[in-house]
Design a protein around this motif. Structure first.
Motif, PDB file in Angstrom:
ATOM      1  N   ASP A  38       1.635  21.327 -27.551  1.00  0.00           N
ATOM      2  CA  ASP A  38       1.072  20.000 -27.334  1.00  0.00           C
ATOM      3  C   ASP A  38      -0.424  20.056 -27.654  1.00  0.00           C
ATOM      4  O   ASP A  38      -1.008  21.128 -27.829  1.00  0.00           O
ATOM      5  CB  ASP A  38       1.333  19.493 -25.915  1.00  0.00           C
ATOM      6  N   ALA A  39      -1.041  18.896 -27.736  1.00  0.00           N
ATOM      7  CA  ALA A  39      -2.448  18.813 -28.143  1.00  0.00           C
ATOM      8  C   ALA A  39      -3.365  19.562 -27.183  1.00  0.00           C
ATOM      9  O   ALA A  39      -4.328  20.207 -27.612  1.00  0.00           O
ATOM     10  CB  ALA A  39      -2.867  17.352 -28.249  1.00  0.00           C
ATOM     11  N   THR A  40      -3.074  19.508 -25.892  1.00  0.00           N
ATOM     12  CA  THR A  40      -3.914  20.186 -24.900  1.00  0.00           C
ATOM     13  C   THR A  40      -3.870  21.693 -25.087  1.00  0.00           C
ATOM     14  O   THR A  40      -4.904  22.357 -25.097  1.00  0.00           O
ATOM     15  CB  THR A  40      -3.460  19.811 -23.472  1.00  0.00           C
ATOM     16  N   THR A  41      -2.672  22.240 -25.246  1.00  0.00           N
ATOM     17  CA  THR A  41      -2.507  23.690 -25.436  1.00  0.00           C
ATOM     18  C   THR A  41      -3.151  24.127 -26.742  1.00  0.00           C
ATOM     19  O   THR A  41      -3.870  25.130 -26.796  1.00  0.00           O
ATOM     20  CB  THR A  41      -1.018  24.076 -25.416  1.00  0.00           C
ATOM     21  N   ARG A  42      -2.934  23.367 -27.794  1.00  0.00           N
ATOM     22  CA  ARG A  42      -3.514  23.709 -29.101  1.00  0.00           C
ATOM     23  C   ARG A  42      -5.049  23.705 -29.017  1.00  0.00           C
ATOM     24  O   ARG A  42      -5.711  24.613 -29.521  1.00  0.00           O
ATOM     25  CB  ARG A  42      -3.027  22.736 -30.169  1.00  0.00           C
ATOM     26  N   SER A  43      -5.607  22.728 -28.356  1.00  0.00           N
ATOM     27  CA  SER A  43      -7.062  22.641 -28.206  1.00  0.00           C
ATOM     28  C   SER A  43      -7.601  23.828 -27.418  1.00  0.00           C
ATOM     29  O   SER A  43      -8.627  24.420 -27.792  1.00  0.00           O
ATOM     30  CB  SER A  43      -7.428  21.331 -27.510  1.00  0.00           C
ATOM     31  N   ARG A  44      -6.921  24.210 -26.343  1.00  0.00           N
ATOM     32  CA  ARG A  44      -7.359  25.344 -25.525  1.00  0.00           C
ATOM     33  C   ARG A  44      -7.302  26.638 -26.327  1.00  0.00           C
ATOM     34  O   ARG A  44      -8.228  27.442 -26.299  1.00  0.00           O
ATOM     35  CB  ARG A  44      -6.479  25.446 -24.270  1.00  0.00           C
ATOM     36  N   ARG A  50      -8.881  32.416 -33.978  1.00  0.00           N
ATOM     37  CA  ARG A  50      -9.374  32.147 -35.338  1.00  0.00           C
ATOM     38  C   ARG A  50      -8.485  31.090 -36.000  1.00  0.00           C
ATOM     39  O   ARG A  50      -8.961  30.239 -36.737  1.00  0.00           O
ATOM     40  CB  ARG A  50      -9.347  33.450 -36.135  1.00  0.00           C
ATOM     41  N   ALA A  51      -7.174  31.169 -35.723  1.00  0.00           N
ATOM     42  CA  ALA A  51      -6.220  30.215 -36.294  1.00  0.00           C
ATOM     43  C   ALA A  51      -4.951  30.247 -35.453  1.00  0.00           C
ATOM     44  O   ALA A  51      -4.707  31.199 -34.709  1.00  0.00           O
ATOM     45  CB  ALA A  51      -5.892  30.587 -37.734  1.00  0.00           C
ATOM     46  N   ILE A  52      -4.167  29.193 -35.588  1.00  0.00           N
ATOM     47  CA  ILE A  52      -2.854  29.122 -34.952  1.00  0.00           C
ATOM     48  C   ILE A  52      -1.852  28.859 -36.064  1.00  0.00           C
ATOM     49  O   ILE A  52      -1.969  27.879 -36.804  1.00  0.00           O
ATOM     50  CB  ILE A  52      -2.780  27.998 -33.900  1.00  0.00           C
ATOM     51  N   LEU A  53      -0.882  29.749 -36.182  1.00  0.00           N
ATOM     52  CA  LEU A  53       0.143  29.614 -37.212  1.00  0.00           C
ATOM     53  C   LEU A  53       1.511  29.420 -36.565  1.00  0.00           C
ATOM     54  O   LEU A  53       1.864  30.147 -35.646  1.00  0.00           O
ATOM     55  CB  LEU A  53       0.181  30.858 -38.100  1.00  0.00           C
ATOM     56  N   GLN A  54       2.247  28.444 -37.061  1.00  0.00           N
ATOM     57  CA  GLN A  54       3.630  28.251 -36.627  1.00  0.00           C
ATOM     58  C   GLN A  54       4.496  29.219 -37.432  1.00  0.00           C
ATOM     59  O   GLN A  54       4.346  29.294 -38.662  1.00  0.00           O
ATOM     60  CB  GLN A  54       4.076  26.813 -36.884  1.00  0.00           C
ATOM     61  N   LYS A  55       5.384  29.922 -36.774  1.00  0.00           N
ATOM     62  CA  LYS A  55       6.220  30.898 -37.479  1.00  0.00           C
ATOM     63  C   LYS A  55       6.986  30.257 -38.624  1.00  0.00           C
ATOM     64  O   LYS A  55       7.136  30.845 -39.685  1.00  0.00           O
ATOM     65  CB  LYS A  55       7.187  31.573 -36.501  1.00  0.00           C
ATOM     66  N   ARG A  56       7.444  29.035 -38.419  1.00  0.00           N
ATOM     67  CA  ARG A  56       8.251  28.373 -39.456  1.00  0.00           C
ATOM     68  C   ARG A  56       7.429  28.030 -40.696  1.00  0.00           C
ATOM     69  O   ARG A  56       7.979  27.784 -41.758  1.00  0.00           O
ATOM     70  CB  ARG A  56       8.918  27.125 -38.891  1.00  0.00           C
ATOM     71  N   ASP A  57       6.107  28.009 -40.560  1.00  0.00           N
ATOM     72  CA  ASP A  57       5.238  27.619 -41.668  1.00  0.00           C
ATOM     73  C   ASP A  57       4.502  28.791 -42.310  1.00  0.00           C
ATOM     74  O   ASP A  57       3.712  28.575 -43.230  1.00  0.00           O
ATOM     75  CB  ASP A  57       4.185  26.606 -41.181  1.00  0.00           C
ATOM     76  N   ILE A  58       4.734  30.005 -41.825  1.00  0.00           N
ATOM     77  CA  ILE A  58       3.993  31.159 -42.354  1.00  0.00           C
ATOM     78  C   ILE A  58       4.431  31.458 -43.778  1.00  0.00           C
ATOM     79  O   ILE A  58       5.615  31.521 -44.090  1.00  0.00           O
ATOM     80  CB  ILE A  58       4.176  32.401 -41.463  1.00  0.00           C
ATOM     81  N   SER A  59       3.431  31.621 -44.624  1.00  0.00           N
ATOM     82  CA  SER A  59       3.656  32.011 -46.015  1.00  0.00           C
ATOM     83  C   SER A  59       2.541  32.966 -46.407  1.00  0.00           C
ATOM     84  O   SER A  59       1.540  33.104 -45.696  1.00  0.00           O
ATOM     85  CB  SER A  59       3.620  30.773 -46.923  1.00  0.00           C
TER      86      SER A  59
END
Length: 76
Positions: A38-44, A50-59
């Motif tokens: 959620d937006a709160t967790t992502r912001s924290r 340095r970055a947040i990567l979703q496993k499904r989007d890793i390339s």
């Protein structure tokens, strides 16, 4: 690279501890998760990661973009 889903301790707790300790606070951390954040967790997390990567989007390209921004040099 830090996975948020770990046994024993949540990844966000590990990140908080790394950043709170002066001897590890400069280590660049890339969060990898399969969770929908959620937006709160992502912001924290963004405050300390340095970055947040979703496993499904890793390339290869996504990893290269993130790693390109991390300075390389001799370990101190």
């Amino acid at each position: 690279f830090l996975d948020l889903a770990m046994p024993g301790m949540r990844g966000d707790e590990v990140l908080d501890r790394l950043k709170a300790d002066p001897s590890t606070s400069d280590i660049p951390v890339i969060v990898v998760t399969s969770q929908d954040l959620d937006a709160t967790t992502r912001s924290r997390l963004n405050r300390n990661a340095r970055a947040i990567l979703q496993k499904r989007d890793i390339s290869v390209e996504a990893l290269a973009r993130v790693l390109d921004g991390i300075p390389c040099g001799p370990m101190q």
